[in-house]
Structures are given as C-alpha cells and as structure tokens.
Design a protein around this motif. Structure first.
Motif, short mmCIF file in Angstrom:
data_model
loop_
_atom_site.label_atom_id
_atom_site.label_comp_id
_atom_site.label_asym_id
_atom_site.label_seq_id
_atom_site.Cartn_x
_atom_site.Cartn_y
_atom_site.Cartn_z
N PHE A 83 8.73 17.96 -3.50
CA PHE A 83 7.81 16.65 -3.23
C PHE A 83 7.05 16.36 -4.65
N GLY A 84 6.33 17.52 -5.22
CA GLY A 84 5.39 17.23 -6.14
C GLY A 84 6.27 16.65 -7.45
N MET A 85 7.31 16.98 -7.81
CA MET A 85 8.17 16.51 -8.72
C MET A 85 8.81 14.90 -8.53
N LEU A 86 9.07 14.74 -7.12
CA LEU A 86 9.49 13.41 -6.67
C LEU A 86 8.29 12.61 -6.92
N SER A 87 7.19 12.80 -6.78
CA SER A 87 5.95 11.84 -6.88
C SER A 87 6.02 11.58 -8.29
N ASP A 88 6.22 12.43 -9.11
CA ASP A 88 6.16 12.17 -10.57
C ASP A 88 7.12 11.13 -11.06
N ARG A 89 8.14 10.85 -10.17
CA ARG A 89 9.12 10.02 -10.69
C ARG A 89 9.02 8.61 -9.75
N ILE A 90 8.49 8.76 -8.54
CA ILE A 90 8.38 7.60 -7.69
C ILE A 90 7.10 7.04 -7.84
N GLY A 91 6.09 7.62 -8.22
CA GLY A 91 4.61 7.36 -8.22
C GLY A 91 3.85 8.10 -6.97
N ARG A 92 2.59 8.18 -7.01
CA ARG A 92 1.48 8.56 -5.94
C ARG A 92 1.70 7.64 -4.90
N THR B 105 3.80 5.26 -3.82
CA THR B 105 4.99 5.28 -2.99
C THR B 105 5.09 6.60 -2.05
N SER B 106 4.73 7.80 -2.63
CA SER B 106 4.59 8.90 -1.92
C SER B 106 3.95 8.80 -0.70
N MET B 107 2.60 8.31 -0.78
CA MET B 107 1.51 8.10 0.07
C MET B 107 2.12 7.16 1.29
N LEU B 108 2.75 5.91 0.70
CA LEU B 108 3.37 4.89 1.84
C LEU B 108 4.36 5.67 2.61
N ALA B 109 5.16 6.64 1.78
CA ALA B 109 6.24 7.14 2.51
C ALA B 109 5.77 8.18 3.67
N PHE B 110 4.68 8.92 3.26
CA PHE B 110 4.12 9.96 4.21
C PHE B 110 3.52 8.96 5.47
N SER B 111 2.83 8.16 5.27
CA SER B 111 1.97 7.52 6.15
C SER B 111 3.01 6.81 7.24
N GLY B 112 4.05 5.98 6.45
CA GLY B 112 4.54 5.02 7.16
C GLY B 112 5.73 6.03 8.00
N LEU B 113 6.39 6.81 7.58
CA LEU B 113 7.30 7.66 8.05
C LEU B 113 6.91 8.40 9.22
N MET B 114 5.64 9.14 8.93
CA MET B 114 4.98 9.81 10.04
C MET B 114 4.22 9.12 11.27
N ALA B 115 3.92 7.86 11.03
CA ALA B 115 3.75 6.79 12.12
C ALA B 115 4.95 6.44 13.02
N ILE B 116 5.84 6.42 12.36
CA ILE B 116 7.10 6.08 13.03
C ILE B 116 7.77 7.24 13.90
N GLY C 19 -10.31 7.49 3.83
CA GLY C 19 -9.38 6.80 4.76
C GLY C 19 -7.90 7.52 4.72
N TYR C 20 -7.43 7.91 3.53
CA TYR C 20 -6.10 8.49 3.60
C TYR C 20 -6.13 9.94 3.68
N LEU D 145 -2.33 1.23 5.01
CA LEU D 145 -3.17 0.23 4.44
C LEU D 145 -3.98 0.47 3.33
N CYS D 146 -4.70 1.80 3.58
CA CYS D 146 -5.26 2.19 2.46
C CYS D 146 -4.36 2.60 1.16
N SER D 147 -3.16 3.07 1.33
CA SER D 147 -2.27 3.54 0.23
C SER D 147 -1.96 2.19 -0.46
N PHE D 148 -1.95 1.14 -0.07
CA PHE D 148 -1.61 -0.13 -0.85
C PHE D 148 -2.85 -0.20 -1.97
N LYS D 149 -3.87 0.15 -1.89
CA LYS D 149 -4.83 0.11 -2.86
C LYS D 149 -4.77 1.14 -3.92
N LEU D 150 -3.97 2.11 -3.92
CA LEU D 150 -3.70 2.92 -4.98
C LEU D 150 -3.05 2.44 -6.06
#
Length: 430
Positions: free
Chosen positions: A293-302, A304-315, A245-246, A414-419
């Motif tokens: 961005f890899g280092m950022l994911s180590d701080r904010i979590g995978r 959050t990174s996936m939600l940021a990608f899919s949400g911002l790209m959709a907008i 899905g993602y 929506l799939c990213s919320f399941k991560l």
C-alpha cells in the motif's frame, strides 16, 4: 524532475531506513510486552488484599496512563529532533526505553516494599510512554526525509511494518515462554524475563542508530523557532488541526480493528483460543501489506489513499462489524476474511500514516508537528477506543459505537480533501 542516486547513496539511505525501523520495532515490542505479560505480574505488584478485579483495573489503568505521556514525549523529543537532529532524538529515545525496560525487570514486589511497588510500576510505565511518544514523530520524519524520491511511501510504510511487528513479537514471546515455563513460574518472577530481553534488544538497536546519518540541515536547526510549540501554533495551527483530524479517525480505526475486535469476537461466542489465532494471522497479513500500500500511494498520491481509507471504511465498517461478523460468527474462516478485508482498507492509512503527516510540516517543526498531532489524536480517540466501545455495550447500544466511528471517518474524509497532492518542499531531497 527525477532524482538520480548512486549505488552508494541508495545503500546508505536503505541502511538508514533499516536502522530507524529496527529501533521502532524494539520500541513497540517493549511497549506491548506489558499488555502480553500483565496477567503474570499483576498479583506481584499490587496489594494482595485488593479484589482481583481491582488489581486488574489498576494495572490496565497504568497502561492507559502511559498513552497520556505520549504528547509530552512527542513535544520533548520533537523539539530535540527539530533543534538538535533526528538522529539524536532517536538515540535518546531508545536509551530511555532500554533503561525503563531494565527497571521494569527489577521492580520490587508488593511483598518486598508494600505500596511503593504499584507506585514504581506507574513511574516506570510512564517512562515507557514518554519514550514511545517521542519515537513516532522522529522516526516518521527521518524516514520521509531519507526515503528515495518516488518511493517515499514505500519506505515510510516500514514504520507500521515494525509497529505491528513489535506487537506480533511480543505475542510470540508470550507463547514461547508459556511453552518453556509453567504458569506458576511466570507468576513467581518469570514475567521479568521479557523485559530483560526488551532491554537487551534496545541496546542492540542503539548500536544501529548510533551509525545513522543526520537529515536535518543546519539552516533549519539554527532557526530560533525550530522545534517550538510557539512556532507550531502560531504559523502552522491550521495544519496541526488538520492532521489531528485525520489522525483521530486513523488511530480510532486502527485500535478498533486490531485491539477491540479481539474482545468483540470473544463476546460473539468465539473461543479465546480461536480469536487469538485469527488475530495473529490477520495482524501478520496487515504487517506484510504495508509496503504494498505504501508503493500504491507513490503512484496514486497520499490524498487519494486517505480518501480511499476514510471513504471505504465509513461505508463498510458497520455492515462488516455489526452485521457480517455476528451473522458468520460460527465460521472462523469467514470472520477472519472479513477482518482482513477491513485491515486492507485500513492499510491505505497505516502505510502512509507517518509520511502523510511529515509532508504537511516544514523541516524546522516537522518532527514536533508530526509527533504532537499524532499523540493528541491517538490519546483522545485511539487509545480510548476499547473503553468507549465497552461503555456503548454496557449501555445496550454496542452497534451505535460503529456510528461514532463512521462520524469520525467522515470528518477524516473531509479533512483529506485539504491534503496537497505533492507538497513542494518535499520535491527535492533535504
């Protein structure tokens, strides 16, 4: 609990990451030189009686066919990686790429063997697709397992550094050979040179991979169900569908931004030379951004990174691609900045593309789960992106294509919320 490493352990793990990443670079370099030099071997390997348009259709049809070998490659090499070791899978994969590259360099022309030439072109290209299909899952798994605790996002990001790096090197080699040789010389057989270089590079990478340490333990490899599709679909089918899905939206976005945008910008009236320059600069920036961005994911979590990608790209993808780029088409600098903006959003996904999948599957089906889910999503939605976009354009509704992309991104969101925020089975080193 923080994992402590000795200096020797850190050096060993970093060497392993470099070894795996270098092979990934070579694999994708060998895969992309087909696209860069296709214009030079098309006439040599297809029937001269065919119209030039149909010659190109066949050669690019062969390119597309290689994408559908990826699921087979991911299944074959995923089983090897989960049953016999990540190292063995990566070694066999790079050997197969070396062999196929040398075979490509030795392909007989249509003038020499007739209809056998285009058939052999297809066979060799399918071998390359098989090799690349097996590469992704094993490398993503290996990097996730070898990465230093708390820095796995950073280290895993080098998978896409080398993926885009392979694309850049293939393009650069095209520039160098065109500067060193005439176009006629490339048409007359110079197109074989990059495939020889690719084969030699694969052999050098093989030497590095042969020294890698294994990360799969005997407890996982000895399980009867290790690396089997039966186990994957019986006990992990929900995870598989979630990852598909993602991955579908991630691959679709990647190919829209890094591949289709070249055609899109050219259709806006920007010269091919300018578009080529814009794409080279932007892809280089995309490559450099991955570790950040890899280092950022180590701080904010995978998640959050996936939600940021899919949400911002959709907008932003519709207003940037369908409105902004046509409006500013007369200013290459602004167009480049808009493209870089989208690539930075894309980096929330690409930097963790491998590890976010690896963290979803247990070790005994990890390489298979990662590789097969990626291959399915990529074959159905990623590789098809340029042709689907052109079909929308042919129908006179090109901008509707971006609505299709947005729908896929919403599914990804929506799939990213399941991560899971931090999978339990990756808390401790293997």
């Amino acid at each position: 609990m923080t994992q402590a490493y000795t200096a020797a352990e850190k050096r060993s793990r970093i060497r392993g990451i470099i070894g795996a990443a270098s092979g990934n670079l070579v694999e994708w370099f060998d895969f992309y030189i087909y696209a860069v030099f296709a214009v030079y071997f098309t006439k040599a390997l297809t029937a001269p009686s065919m119209d030039s348009t149909y010659q190109s259709i066949y050669v690019w049809g062969v390119f597309a066919a290689s994408f559908f070998m990826r699921p087979i490659g991911s299944w074959l090499f995923g089983r090897i990686a989960d049953k016999h070791g990540r190292k063995k899978s990566m070694v066999i994969s790079i050997i197969l790429m070396a062999i196929s590259s040398f075979l490509f360099a030795c392909l007989p022309t249509y003038e020499q063997v007739g209809m056998l030439a285009p058939f052999l072109l297809l066979m060799v290209r399918l071998l390359q697709g098989l090799s690349v299909g097996g590469e992704y899952g094993a490398v993503a798994t290996y990097m996730s397992e070898l990465g230093l605790k708390g820095q796995r996002g950073f280290f895993s990001s080098f998978q896409y550094v080398t993926l885009t790096g392979g694309q850049l090197l293939a393009s650069l080699l095209g520039v160098i050979l065109l500067a060193a040789m005439t176009e006629q010389q490339l048409l007359d057989g110079g197109w074989r040179i990059p495939f020889v270089i690719g084969g030699i590079s694969a052999i050098i990478s093989l030497l590095a991979r042969s020294r890698l340490e294994e990360t799969l333990n005997h407890e996982d490899s000895d399980k009867e169900e290790s690396g089997t599709l039966r186990e994957l679909f019986k006990n992990h089918w929900k995870t598989f569908l979630l990852v598909v899905g993602y991955t579908s939206a991630g691959s679709l976005s990647f190919y829209v931004i890094t591949v289709y945008s070249k055609t899109y910008l050219t259709n806006l009236g920007i010269s091919s030379q300018t578009v080529g320059f814009i794409m080279t600069i932007c892809i280089f920036i995309l490559m450099v951004a991955q570790p950040i961005f890899g280092m950022l994911s180590d701080r904010i979590g995978r998640r959050t990174s996936m939600l940021a990608f899919s949400g911002l790209m959709a907008i932003f993808i519709y207003p940037v691609m369908a409105v902004g780029m046509p409006y500013f088409s007369g200013s290459p600098i602004i167009v480049a900045l808009l493209l870089i903006f989208l690539m930075m959003i894309l980096s929330f996904y690409t930097s963790i593309s491998g590890i976010v999948k690896a963290e979803m599957f247990p070790p005994h089906v990890r390489a298979l789960g990662v590789g097969f889910s990626y291959a399915v999503g990529n074959a159905l939605f990623g590789g098809s992106a340029p042709s689907v976009a052109l079909q929308f354009k042919a129908a006179g509704i090109e901008n509707t294509f971006f609505v299709y992309v947005i729908i896929m991104l919403i599914i990804c969101f929506l799939c990213s919320f399941k991560l899971p925020k931090e999978p339990e089975y990756l808390q401790d080193d293997h």
